[in-house]
Write a protein that holds these residues in place. Structure first.
Motif, PDB file in Angstrom:
ATOM      1  N   ASN A   6      -6.435   4.574  -3.723  1.00 11.19           N
ATOM      2  CA  ASN A   6      -7.287   5.379  -4.258  1.00 11.19           C
ATOM      3  C   ASN A   6      -7.034   5.997  -5.654  1.00 11.19           C
ATOM      4  O   ASN A   6      -5.890   6.265  -5.736  1.00 11.19           O
ATOM      5  N   ASP A   7      -7.744   5.915  -6.669  1.00 12.48           N
ATOM      6  CA  ASP A   7      -7.628   6.589  -7.967  1.00 12.48           C
ATOM      7  C   ASP A   7      -8.023   7.960  -7.856  1.00 12.48           C
ATOM      8  O   ASP A   7      -8.928   8.397  -7.656  1.00 12.48           O
ATOM      9  N   LYS A   8      -6.909   8.866  -8.155  1.00 14.04           N
ATOM     10  CA  LYS A   8      -7.346  10.276  -8.231  1.00 14.04           C
ATOM     11  C   LYS A   8      -6.772  11.007  -9.437  1.00 14.04           C
ATOM     12  O   LYS A   8      -5.856  10.468 -10.001  1.00 14.04           O
ATOM     13  N   ASN A   9      -7.218  12.106  -9.757  1.00 11.67           N
ATOM     14  CA  ASN A   9      -6.903  12.935 -11.143  1.00 11.67           C
ATOM     15  C   ASN A   9      -6.009  13.931 -10.541  1.00 11.67           C
ATOM     16  O   ASN A   9      -6.445  14.860  -9.931  1.00 11.67           O
ATOM     17  N   LEU A  10      -4.841  13.629 -10.808  1.00 11.05           N
ATOM     18  CA  LEU A  10      -3.783  14.772 -10.454  1.00 11.05           C
ATOM     19  C   LEU A  10      -3.561  15.859 -11.744  1.00 11.05           C
ATOM     20  O   LEU A  10      -3.437  15.258 -12.618  1.00 11.05           O
ATOM     21  N   PRO A  11      -3.307  16.937 -11.361  1.00  8.12           N
ATOM     22  CA  PRO A  11      -3.061  18.035 -12.421  1.00  8.12           C
ATOM     23  C   PRO A  11      -2.194  17.587 -13.565  1.00  8.12           C
ATOM     24  O   PRO A  11      -2.612  17.606 -14.674  1.00  8.12           O
ATOM     25  N   ILE A  12      -0.941  17.434 -13.130  1.00  6.95           N
ATOM     26  CA  ILE A  12      -0.186  16.785 -14.191  1.00  6.95           C
ATOM     27  C   ILE A  12      -0.045  15.647 -14.746  1.00  6.95           C
ATOM     28  O   ILE A  12       0.151  15.173 -15.968  1.00  6.95           O
ATOM     29  N   PHE A  13      -0.046  14.594 -13.692  1.00  2.45           N
ATOM     30  CA  PHE A  13       0.084  13.081 -13.814  1.00  2.45           C
ATOM     31  C   PHE A  13      -1.166  12.619 -14.535  1.00  2.45           C
ATOM     32  O   PHE A  13      -1.094  11.576 -14.914  1.00  2.45           O
ATOM     33  N   GLY A  14      -2.229  13.209 -14.549  1.00  2.80           N
ATOM     34  CA  GLY A  14      -3.516  12.621 -14.842  1.00  2.80           C
ATOM     35  C   GLY A  14      -3.953  11.554 -13.978  1.00  2.80           C
ATOM     36  O   GLY A  14      -3.628  11.586 -12.691  1.00  2.80           O
ATOM     37  N   LYS A  15      -4.544  10.498 -14.490  1.00  2.00           N
ATOM     38  CA  LYS A  15      -5.228   9.740 -13.389  1.00  2.00           C
ATOM     39  C   LYS A  15      -4.111   8.698 -12.787  1.00  2.00           C
ATOM     40  O   LYS A  15      -3.401   8.125 -13.548  1.00  2.00           O
ATOM     41  N   THR A  16      -3.733   8.969 -11.496  1.00  2.00           N
ATOM     42  CA  THR A  16      -2.867   8.238 -10.803  1.00  2.00           C
ATOM     43  C   THR A  16      -3.453   7.605  -9.604  1.00  2.00           C
ATOM     44  O   THR A  16      -4.507   8.009  -8.956  1.00  2.00           O
ATOM     45  N   GLU A  17      -2.835   6.474  -9.366  1.00  2.00           N
ATOM     46  CA  GLU A  17      -3.164   5.845  -7.958  1.00  2.00           C
ATOM     47  C   GLU A  17      -2.532   6.058  -6.941  1.00  2.00           C
ATOM     48  O   GLU A  17      -1.284   6.234  -6.885  1.00  2.00           O
ATOM     49  N   LEU A  18      -2.955   6.527  -5.986  1.00  2.00           N
ATOM     50  CA  LEU A  18      -2.479   6.853  -4.777  1.00  2.00           C
ATOM     51  C   LEU A  18      -2.691   5.871  -3.825  1.00  2.00           C
ATOM     52  O   LEU A  18      -3.651   5.532  -3.452  1.00  2.00           O
ATOM     53  N   ALA A  19      -1.575   5.315  -3.098  1.00  2.00           N
ATOM     54  CA  ALA A  19      -1.896   4.275  -2.283  1.00  2.00           C
ATOM     55  C   ALA A  19      -0.829   4.461  -0.964  1.00  2.00           C
ATOM     56  O   ALA A  19       0.111   4.847  -1.139  1.00  2.00           O
ATOM     57  N   THR A  20      -1.447   4.132   0.136  1.00  2.00           N
ATOM     58  CA  THR A  20      -0.763   4.120   1.377  1.00  2.00           C
ATOM     59  C   THR A  20       0.363   3.100   1.380  1.00  2.00           C
ATOM     60  O   THR A  20       1.436   3.088   2.238  1.00  2.00           O
ATOM     61  N   ALA A  21       0.258   2.083   0.438  1.00  2.00           N
ATOM     62  CA  ALA A  21       1.415   1.104   0.378  1.00  2.00           C
ATOM     63  C   ALA A  21       2.700   1.622  -0.068  1.00  2.00           C
ATOM     64  O   ALA A  21       3.659   1.352   0.145  1.00  2.00           O
ATOM     65  N   LEU A  22       2.582   2.706  -0.724  1.00  2.00           N
ATOM     66  CA  LEU A  22       3.655   3.526  -1.179  1.00  2.00           C
ATOM     67  C   LEU A  22       4.451   4.261  -0.054  1.00  2.00           C
ATOM     68  O   LEU A  22       5.580   4.323  -0.083  1.00  2.00           O
ATOM     69  N   ILE A  23       3.717   4.683   0.884  1.00  2.00           N
ATOM     70  CA  ILE A  23       4.364   5.008   2.037  1.00  2.00           C
ATOM     71  C   ILE A  23       5.080   4.153   2.663  1.00  2.00           C
ATOM     72  O   ILE A  23       6.310   4.186   3.226  1.00  2.00           O
ATOM     73  N   PHE A  24       4.329   3.012   3.059  1.00  2.00           N
ATOM     74  CA  PHE A  24       4.985   1.782   3.538  1.00  2.00           C
ATOM     75  C   PHE A  24       6.377   1.466   2.849  1.00  2.00           C
ATOM     76  O   PHE A  24       7.398   1.416   3.331  1.00  2.00           O
TER      77      PHE A  24
END
Lengths: 112, 803, 145
Positions: free
Chosen positions: C99-117
């Motif tokens: 999912n794409d989320k707007n994070l405070p510092i990083f701006g628009k960032t993609e968050l993926a569960t694949a990263l946890i994997f």
């Protein structure tokens, strides 16, 4: 280029097989290493060579090389590292214990 | 995931918790008290289904497992499955109570025992509730394995190990045959679901594989239910602790074969092959078991053979009942359907009285230290409760009123009498054999039941033959057998209650042409002076005569030569097979790794090159090749030189350096072939590998000159050149052929599907995440292997190093 | 392994930081650019191996009190564990989400569960590679004793 690569893979296989068939454990490990390099190149070659850009979607180019062989090879490289490590330890420990690395003398007990 | 799935998985999940409980509470609390909860919960839960099933309904649940190949955990509950489920969990409760007192918490490895028992219980429940035929097969084999583990529970005894091995060999052989039959059956019906198979009966019966399917599936059922001539494993299985014998080898697991035959009766019933195989083998087993049981001197062996014989009885009833499918729901059909009812009823009764008898024998063994009839006698005064239970169980087994065995035995006699009038399948002439053999077998059944009861409990008490003082068993050990004996009597007086809620639903589950509200079956003890009653009276008179004169004629039975017994034949042939296979294996398993490599490479060359030649696969097409620049040529040359250096050098250091040169040059190949991920990985791996080689460098001996004779080198050369050539041809041909479109276009959507722009990474973590997961597991295993190897200290290695 | 090489040690101090940073970059960028769990993990492992080579193993282990075998096991567990999250939502084993989320510092960032994997993969690779090297060199000293 594919033809050349095919010949190179064949040559690497020949050398690897010859080494694997020798009697010394270290040579067998060398042989397996070379064979795994050859296999990686073989897989890559069969996916087609230099036909496009790297498989990254950002690069706006007409096509990209087949990513599937690359994923396969990536796995193979890492596994190969583990296997080489295991074989190396096996060989040096068996040399420590049995005082030989000649495979013909490491045949085990004939009664078993 | 619903409650039915939970029921089946609970025992497996609990089995995992057992070691923990053992660690926490051993030896304060006997582990059995915790385990007891599981069958109790399952039993009470299954009770809830009784109203549903008594209406003739059934319940289906499914849990997707491998939906793409239609392998799903489809469970369903109908009358037959529920009856089995209640027996499994109900007798499970009693057996576990019994085992708490039978197995000492100080001496035995209880955690193992209960883990195996839970595994068995889960497998058995899964077996009876499965609708998917292959899931059923999986649970089927799991019961064999858990039975093996339980028989070999006292593994320090040779007889236990032998018995376990024998049972495993025979039941797994049958299981594999059944597997083949199931595969054929799915090919015919094109479904994995048993219920759908029943709907497609006409395809099955008309198919040319019909008879092979029947034979294969029956082999599975017969081996599991110890039918003649596969019965030899059951007496060997008596080496297990008595709770196991009472549970697996009389009440539940051996009935799995019966269950399978009953389950498949709608599919195969009505054909002559099925009828003759099931009822014929059944009646032979009945006779064989009862005659052999008479000459046993070990109480448990006697019970084992009696179980074989009773299983044969149930099997033959199922065979006779399958005639219902020939006649349909006509008057004739209704007559034969009673055989099915009798089978279910006797199965139910047998679990009760045989369970109680096994428990009593266990008590006798526990208290006196022997199971040998010749040393026992006169225990009546010392163990009055055990005697009562044995009397009830034994008389029920003999088919006497007022015990449940009488009712089902009468129904059995009625069924065999009815066979004569069927007038199909040559029954006009051969049908007479059924009542005759059944009657003879029943006489012997009477005799061995009497032997069991009176030789142990009446007569003279011979203290001098026993090594200890005998007294009644502890209360907890008696309770389960008393409960079972209580049921033996209750069922006789109130059979129709059980019939309504348990037996009739099971009956309708086997015979779908009858609906439950139209089935009118009343079990009553008194039918008037009919043939069946006269037969029973005949059995009692003849049996009593034979029992009184038992000392005169049993020695005659023992004259039967030992070498001709089935058991002996089995063991001798097994020995031969082992010896021959060892000889053959030793021919090619030389212990030399070089030989193995030669086999592998030669096989590889022959198969690949051979198939390329035969299928005209060799093609050579350079038209689509990419251009070669001078840089590429340099790389190729570099790799060649480096690899040849590895081959020819006799210096370790040079070889290692050359090998890493090969690795780094391969990295360069990855760069020019547009594989940045690979190049990065290869580079790091090559670095670490070189470090590894250097670490081990000091410990490894110097490279020897290529030692060996010319012949040795020549073989190597031929094999390696052949391998290299095959690979080259393979690579060239595969480049020239384009048989299939590459599937890589699928990954073009990587960004939309996985949110990744790096396709290789998307494949690794997302599309083929399973591969990666298993790969890192392998990696970890290799790491652990290195760790253990590096610390491994061989026994006596200190001595070696001192040399 | 007891090298006493001042140049190697001083260079290592600098390079290790660079390699670590680079490997974190490789690891985090894996989803869109070359890199990912395997490479990130391996280059981290290489950095640690370099430390072992330059300094004494005992010294490094004093500051790095991690059991690398446990690290590898943890990695595998994380990877397998992410597989079950999909199952809770009714999807097949190992389904990944993003999912794409707007994070405070990083701006628009993609968050993926694949990263946890991928984290699991990286940890498993680091753990295995380092523990292989360690057990060889330790087994070595074990045997010399």
């Amino acid at each position: 280029m594919e033809t050349i690569m095919a010949c190179l893979v064949g040559l690497l296989f020949t050398i690897g097989t010859y080494l694997v068939l020798s009697r010394q454990m270290l040579r067998i490990i060398f042989g397996l290493s070379i064979i795994s390099h050859a296999v990686n190149l073989l897989i890559l070659t069969s996916g087609g060579l230099k036909t496009g850009s790297a498989p990254l979607l950002d690069e706006k180019m007409a096509g990209f090389t087949d990513p599937l062989p690359q994923a396969l090879i990536l796995t193979a490289i890492v596994i190969n590292f583990a296997v080489t490590a295991l074989l190396l330890v096996l060989s040096y420990r068996s040399y420590q214990i049995f005082k030989t690395d000649d495979m013909e003398r490491l045949r085990g007990n004939p009664d078993e | 995931m619903n409650s039915l799935h939970m029921l089946i998985f609970i025992p497996f999940v609990f089995a995992m918790a057992i070691p923990l409980l053992y660690k926490l509470f051993h030896p304060k609390i006997h582990l059995g008290w915790f385990v007891l909860l599981i069958p109790l919960v399952i039993f009470l839960h299954l009770f809830r289904y009784i109203p549903l099933v008594a209406k003739g309904d059934h319940l289906t649940t499914s849990l997707a497992w491998l939906p793409s190949v239609e392998m799903n955990l489809d469970f369903y509950i109908d009358g037959l499955a529920l009856l089995f489920g209640l027996l499994i969990s109900g007798i499970g409760v009693l057996v576990i109570i019994y085992s708490i007192f039978y197995l000492s918490k100080h001496r035995e490895e209880l955690h193992k025992f209960y883990m195996y028992l839970m595994m068995f219980m889960g497998a058995m429940l899964g077996l009876v509730f499965s609708d998917n035929i292959f899931i059923l097969y999986g649970f089927w084999e799991l019961t064999s394995i858990s039975s093996f583990l339980l028989i070999a529970f006292w593994y320090e005894r040779k007889s236990s190990r032998d018995g376990a091995m024998k049972s495993l060999l025979i039941t797994v052989f049958g299981g594999l045959c059944m597997f083949a039959g199931m595969i054929m059956l799915t090919l015919i019906t094109d479904t994995y679901s048993i219920r759908e198979m029943i709907l497609n009966v006409e395809f099955v019966q008309a198919h040319k594989l019909f008879i092979p399917v029947i034979i294969c599936i029956l082999l599975g059922a017969f081996t599991k239910s110890a039918q003649f001539p596969f019965s030899i494993w059951l007496p060997g299985a008596m080496e297990a602790p008595t709770p196991v014998s009472a549970y697996l080898h009389s009440a539940t697991m051996v009935k799995a074969g019966i269950y399978l035959v009953a389950r498949f009766t709608p599919v195969f019933g009505g054909s002559s092959v099925w009828f003759w195989l099931v009822s014929g083998i059944g009646i032979i087993t009945l006779l064989y078991g009862s005659i052999t049981a008479v000459r046993q001197t070990d109480l448990k062996a006697l019970l084992a053979y009696s179980t074989i014989s009773q299983l044969g009885l149930i099997m033959s009833l199922l065979g006779i009942g399958s005639l219902t499918f020939y006649f349909g729901p006509s008057e004739h059909g209704v007559t034969y359907s009673m055989a099915i009812f009798a089978a279910i009823f006797h199965l139910f009764n047998h679990s009760m009285f045989k369970g109680s008898l096994f428990m009593v024998v266990g008590i006798i063994d526990h208290e006196t230290g022997t199971r040998d009839i010749r040393r026992l006698g006169g225990l009546m005064q010392l163990m009055p409760v055990s005697f009562t239970v044995a009397l009830i169980g034994g008389f029920s087994m003999a088919g006497l009123p007022p015990f449940n065995g009488f009712l089902s035995k009468e129904m059995f006699f009625k069924a065999v009498n009815d066979v004569r009038v069927a007038e199909i399948f040559h029954l006009e002439t051969l049908g007479m054999l059924f009542p005759l053999l059944a009657w003879i077998a029943s006489i012997f059944t009477f005799v061995y039941s009497m032997i069991l009861v009176f030789k142990t409990f009446s007569g003279k008490y011979r203290q001098e033959k026993l090594n200890r003082d005998v007294h009644e068993a502890p209360f907890g050990m008696l309770i389960p057998s008393v409960i079972l004996a209580f049921f033996v009597v209750v069922i006789f007086f109130f059979p129709n209650v059980f019939s309504k809620y348990l037996l009739k639903p099971a009956f309708v589950a086997i015979l779908p042409m009858f609906t439950i509200d139209k089935v009118d079956i009343k079990i009553s003890a008194w039918h008037g002076w009919n043939t069946e009653l006269l037969m029973t009276i005949g059995v009692v008179i003849m049996g009593s005569l034979l029992f009184i004169t038992v000392k005169r004629w049993v020695p005659l039975l023992k004259q039967y030569p030992q070498w001709l017994t089935l058991n002996n034949l089995f063991e001798k042939s097994l020995e031969k097979v082992e010896r021959y296979s060892l000889t053959i294996t030793n021919r090619y398993m030389t212990g030399s790794i070089r030989h193995y490599f030669i086999y592998i490479f030669s096989f590889f060359v022959i198969v690949l090159a051979g198939s390329l030649l035969l299928l005209h696969g060799i093609q050579f097409d350079v038209s689509e090749d990419n251009v070669i620049c001078i840089y590429d040529m340099g790389l190729v040359l570099g790799v060649m030189i480096a690899a040849l250096t590895v081959l020819f050098t006799s210096n370790r250091m040079t070889a290692i350096v050359a090998l890493s040169v090969v690795g780094y040059l391969v990295t360069m190949f990855f760069v020019i072939f547009r594989a940045p991920d690979l190049a990065l990985t290869q580079m790091v791996v090559e670095t670490v590998t070189t470090v590894l080689f250097l670490l081990c460098f000091y410990h490894l001996p110097k490279l020897q000159k290529n030692i060996g004779r010319i012949k040795f080198k020549l073989t190597n050369l031929i094999v390696s050149v052949a391998t290299g050539l095959t690979i080259t041809i393979l690579a060239l041909s595969s480049n020239s052929h384009k048989l299939f479109e590459p599937i890589s276009y699928f990954f073009e959507n990587a960004y939309e599907l996985a949110g990744a722009k790096n396709i290789v990474n998307a494949i690794l973590v997302d599309f083929r995440g399973f591969d990666t997961m298993l790969e890192i597991s392998v990696l970890c295993i290799a790491g652990l292997g290195v760790y253990t190897l590096a610390r491994f200290r061989m026994k006596g290695s200190d001595h070696n190093e001192a040399e | 392994m007891k090298p006493n090489d001042v140049i190697l040690q001083s260079v290592t101090k600098v390079t290790v930081i660079i390699i670590f940073t680079f490997s974190v970059y490789l690891f985090l960028n894996g989803h869109h650019h070359p890199g990912g769990g395997f490479i990130g993990g391996l280059s981290t492992a290489a950095a640690i191996v370099l430390l072992f080579l330059a300094f004494d193993i005992e010294k490094v282990r004093e500051n790095f009190q991690i059991d690398f075998k446990k690290l590898a096991a943890l990695g595998v567990l994380i990877a397998i564990g992410t597989g079950f999250t999909g199952m809770l939502a009714g999807d097949p084993f190992l389904t990944q989400y993003f999912n794409d989320k707007n994070l405070p510092i990083f701006g628009k960032t993609e968050l993926a569960t694949a990263l946890i994997f991928d984290t699991g993969v990286a940890l498993a690779v680091i753990g295995t590679a380092v523990s292989i090297i360690l057990s060889i060199s330790e087994g070595d000293s074990l045997w010399k004793r």
